[in-house]
Enzyme design. Structure first.
Site, PDB file in Angstrom:
ATOM      1  N   SER A 179     -67.027  55.132  14.258  1.00 61.29           N
ATOM      2  CA  SER A 179     -67.323  53.570  15.316  1.00 61.29           C
ATOM      3  C   SER A 179     -66.881  53.429  16.613  1.00 61.29           C
ATOM      4  O   SER A 179     -65.486  54.196  16.489  1.00 61.29           O
ATOM      5  CB  SER A 179     -67.531  52.220  13.863  1.00 61.29           C
ATOM      6  OG  SER A 179     -68.294  51.403  14.938  1.00 61.29           O
TER       7      SER A 179
ATOM      8  N   GLN B 249     -65.719  50.318  16.898  1.00 61.59           N
ATOM      9  CA  GLN B 249     -65.393  49.444  17.158  1.00 61.59           C
ATOM     10  C   GLN B 249     -63.839  49.393  16.500  1.00 61.59           C
ATOM     11  O   GLN B 249     -62.755  48.952  16.641  1.00 61.59           O
ATOM     12  CB  GLN B 249     -65.844  48.766  15.055  1.00 61.59           C
ATOM     13  CG  GLN B 249     -66.916  48.213  15.035  1.00 61.59           C
ATOM     14  CD  GLN B 249     -66.979  47.381  13.796  1.00 61.59           C
ATOM     15  OE1 GLN B 249     -66.836  47.162  13.214  1.00 61.59           O
ATOM     16  NE2 GLN B 249     -69.101  47.873  13.465  1.00 61.59           N
TER      17      GLN B 249
ATOM     18  N   ASP C 161     -78.521  51.161  15.796  1.00 59.38           N
ATOM     19  CA  ASP C 161     -78.392  50.312  14.840  1.00 59.38           C
ATOM     20  C   ASP C 161     -79.867  49.750  14.583  1.00 59.38           C
ATOM     21  O   ASP C 161     -80.807  48.534  13.937  1.00 59.38           O
ATOM     22  CB  ASP C 161     -77.614  48.874  14.654  1.00 59.38           C
ATOM     23  CG  ASP C 161     -76.320  49.227  14.666  1.00 59.38           C
ATOM     24  OD1 ASP C 161     -76.007  49.906  13.868  1.00 59.38           O
ATOM     25  OD2 ASP C 161     -75.484  48.915  15.359  1.00 59.38           O
TER      26      ASP C 161
ATOM     27  N   LYS D  95     -73.684  54.485   8.174  1.00 59.60           N
ATOM     28  CA  LYS D  95     -73.575  53.089   8.211  1.00 59.60           C
ATOM     29  C   LYS D  95     -73.485  52.579   6.768  1.00 59.60           C
ATOM     30  O   LYS D  95     -72.799  53.355   5.754  1.00 59.60           O
ATOM     31  CB  LYS D  95     -74.483  52.911   9.394  1.00 59.60           C
ATOM     32  CG  LYS D  95     -74.903  53.547  10.065  1.00 59.60           C
ATOM     33  CD  LYS D  95     -73.692  51.924  11.647  1.00 59.60           C
ATOM     34  CE  LYS D  95     -73.880  52.881  13.407  1.00 59.60           C
ATOM     35  NZ  LYS D  95     -73.350  51.962  14.153  1.00 59.60           N
TER      36      LYS D  95
ATOM     37  N   ARG E  46     -78.854  55.233   6.574  1.00 61.87           N
ATOM     38  CA  ARG E  46     -79.791  54.945   7.645  1.00 61.87           C
ATOM     39  C   ARG E  46     -81.039  55.655   7.339  1.00 61.87           C
ATOM     40  O   ARG E  46     -82.283  55.003   7.316  1.00 61.87           O
ATOM     41  CB  ARG E  46     -79.494  54.003   8.589  1.00 61.87           C
ATOM     42  CG  ARG E  46     -78.998  52.839   7.959  1.00 61.87           C
ATOM     43  CD  ARG E  46     -78.860  51.375   9.147  1.00 61.87           C
ATOM     44  NE  ARG E  46     -77.931  50.372   8.946  1.00 61.87           N
ATOM     45  CZ  ARG E  46     -76.996  49.745   9.695  1.00 61.87           C
ATOM     46  NH1 ARG E  46     -76.969  49.935  11.458  1.00 61.87           N
ATOM     47  NH2 ARG E  46     -76.510  48.560   8.860  1.00 61.87           N
TER      48      ARG E  46
ATOM     49  N   LYS F 100     -75.069  39.492   5.331  1.00 56.38           N
ATOM     50  CA  LYS F 100     -74.032  39.889   6.471  1.00 56.38           C
ATOM     51  C   LYS F 100     -73.921  39.803   7.686  1.00 56.38           C
ATOM     52  O   LYS F 100     -73.368  39.709   8.330  1.00 56.38           O
ATOM     53  CB  LYS F 100     -74.505  41.718   5.682  1.00 56.38           C
ATOM     54  CG  LYS F 100     -72.968  42.003   6.961  1.00 56.38           C
ATOM     55  CD  LYS F 100     -72.642  43.723   6.189  1.00 56.38           C
ATOM     56  CE  LYS F 100     -72.028  44.527   7.494  1.00 56.38           C
ATOM     57  NZ  LYS F 100     -71.268  45.626   7.539  1.00 56.38           N
TER      58      LYS F 100
END
Length: 297
Positions: free
Chosen positions: A21, A23, A178, A205, A209, A278
Site C-alpha cells: 500500500s 499508505q 479501489d 485489500k 477483491r 468503515k
C-alpha cells in the site's frame, strides 16, 4: 499490546522495496518534517498506488512543507498512471498551522456517481468535488464515460448523467484499483465483455477483491473471471436473475458496489450490511434517498 517510547524522530535515509500500500510511504512523508535530520526515501521499485503518493506530496506543499522528488511531480491532469518518484527528500522544517477546506472524498462519491450512470434518466451533481482534483478515484468517476454515461463539470462540482444503455469497457485501473468493485458491477449491466487491468493490489485489500467480485457476480447470474492482476466481466444487460445474497467478505467496497447495483437489479440482498461503516456510515440512508425511499430516523 504495542508500546511506543517517545523522544522524537531521528530521520535519515530509508530504502524501501515493494509495499502492499502507498499508505506506508505517505505516513513517513507526513511525519518527515518533524524529524531531526529530515528524511530521504529511496524507492527500489515504482511505488504502489503512486497517484495517492502524489496526492500526499501535493498536500504537504499546500501545508508549506518543502520537498523534492525525482522525477518531479506531474501536473494536475497529467498522466494519472505516472509511476512515481524514485527518490523523495523532506528536510527537517517547521510546519505552520493554517486553514484547509477538505474537498469531498471521490472514493465514496463514486457510488453515487455510479448510481446515476446505472439508473436510466437519472442525474447527480457531486457538489464541491473539483474537476481537476488529484484524487485518484476522480479518474474512476470520469471512467464512467467509458460505460456510456456523461461526466462533465458543473457549477461547484461534477455532473454525471445516465447512459442510454451501459456499454462494455476496457480500463487500465493501476491508478484507481479501489474503484474496480463498483466498475465491475456496472460492467455486469453491459452487453459484452469488459476487462480491467492493473489490479495486483486487489488481492490484499480488506478482502481478496478479485475473488469476491467474481464469486458474487456468478452468484447473481453473471459471468466473470480473474487473474493475478486482471478481471473480465461478461455483462448480461438488463436480464435479471432470481433473488441472491451478496457476501461482501466484511469488505465495505464490495458491499457498497453490489448494493448500488441493486438499484437496477432486483432481488439482491447484502449480508453484513454494517461493514459499510468503515468508510461511509451514512451509505444506506444515502442509497435510500437516491432510490426515492424515505429513510427511517
Amino acid at each position: 499490546p504495542l508500546r511506543v517510547a517517545g523522544g522524537g524522530l531521528e530521520g535519515g535515509t530509508i530504502r524501501v522495496g515493494p509495499t502492499a500500500s502507498s499508505q506506508f510511504l505517505s505516513a513517513i512523508l507526513l511525519t518527515a518534517a518533524a524529524s531531526r535530520r529530515g528524511v530521504r526515501l529511496e524507492l527500489a521499485t515504482p511505488p504502489t498506488s503512486a497517484p495517492y503518493l502524489w496526492m500526499t506530496l501535493d498536500m504537504l506543499a499546500a501545508a508549506g512543507v518543502a520537498w523534492t522528488a525525482d522525477p518531479p511531480l506531474p501536473r494536475v491532469g497529467a498522466d494519472v498512471f505516472a509511476e512515481g518518484p524514485s527518490v523523495i527528500e523532506v528536510a527537517a522544517q517547521p510546519v505552520h498551522a493554517r486553514v484547509f477546506e477538505i474537498e469531498p472524498d471521490a472514493s465514496s462519491a463514486l457510488f453515487t456517481a455510479a448510481a446515476a450512470a446505472l439508473v436510466p434518466g437519472s442525474e447527480v451533481v457531486l457538489e464541491g468535488l473539483a474537476p481537476d482534483s488529484r484524487q485518484p478515484d476522480l479518474q474512476a468517476i470520469r471512467a464512467l464515460e467509458a460505460f456510456g454515461a456523461s461526466v462533465s463539470s458543473a457549477s461547484g462540482g461534477v455532473r454525471v448523467v445516465a447512459a442510454t444503455g451501459v456499454v462494455p469497457a476496457s480500463l487500465d485501473c493501476r491508478g484507481m484499483p479501489d474503484a474496480v468493485p463498483m466498475l465491475a458491477a456496472i460492467a455486469h449491466r453491459a452487453v459484452g465483455r469488459s476487462r480491467f487491468t492493473g489490479l495486483a493490489t486487489l488481492r490484499v485489500k480488506e478482502s481478496d477483491r478479485i475473488e469476491a467480485i467474481v464469486s458474487n457476480l456468478r452468484a447473481i447470474g453473471g459471468e466473470a473471471e480473474g487473474g493475478s492482476d486482471w478481471l473480465e466481466v461478461v455483462g448480461v444487460g438488463d436480464a435479471d436473475g432470481g433473488p441472491a445474497v451478496i457476501d461482501p467478505r466484511h469488505d465495505h467496497r464490495i458491499a457498497m458496489a453490489f448494493a448500488t447495483l441493486g438499484l437496477v437489479r432486483p432481488g439482491l440482498a447484502v449480508a453484513d450490511p454494517g461493514c459499510t461503516t468503515k468508510s461511509d456510515p451514512e451509505f444506506w440512508r444515502r442509497l435510500d434517498r437516491l432510490a426515492g425511499v424515505a429513510a427511517p430516523d
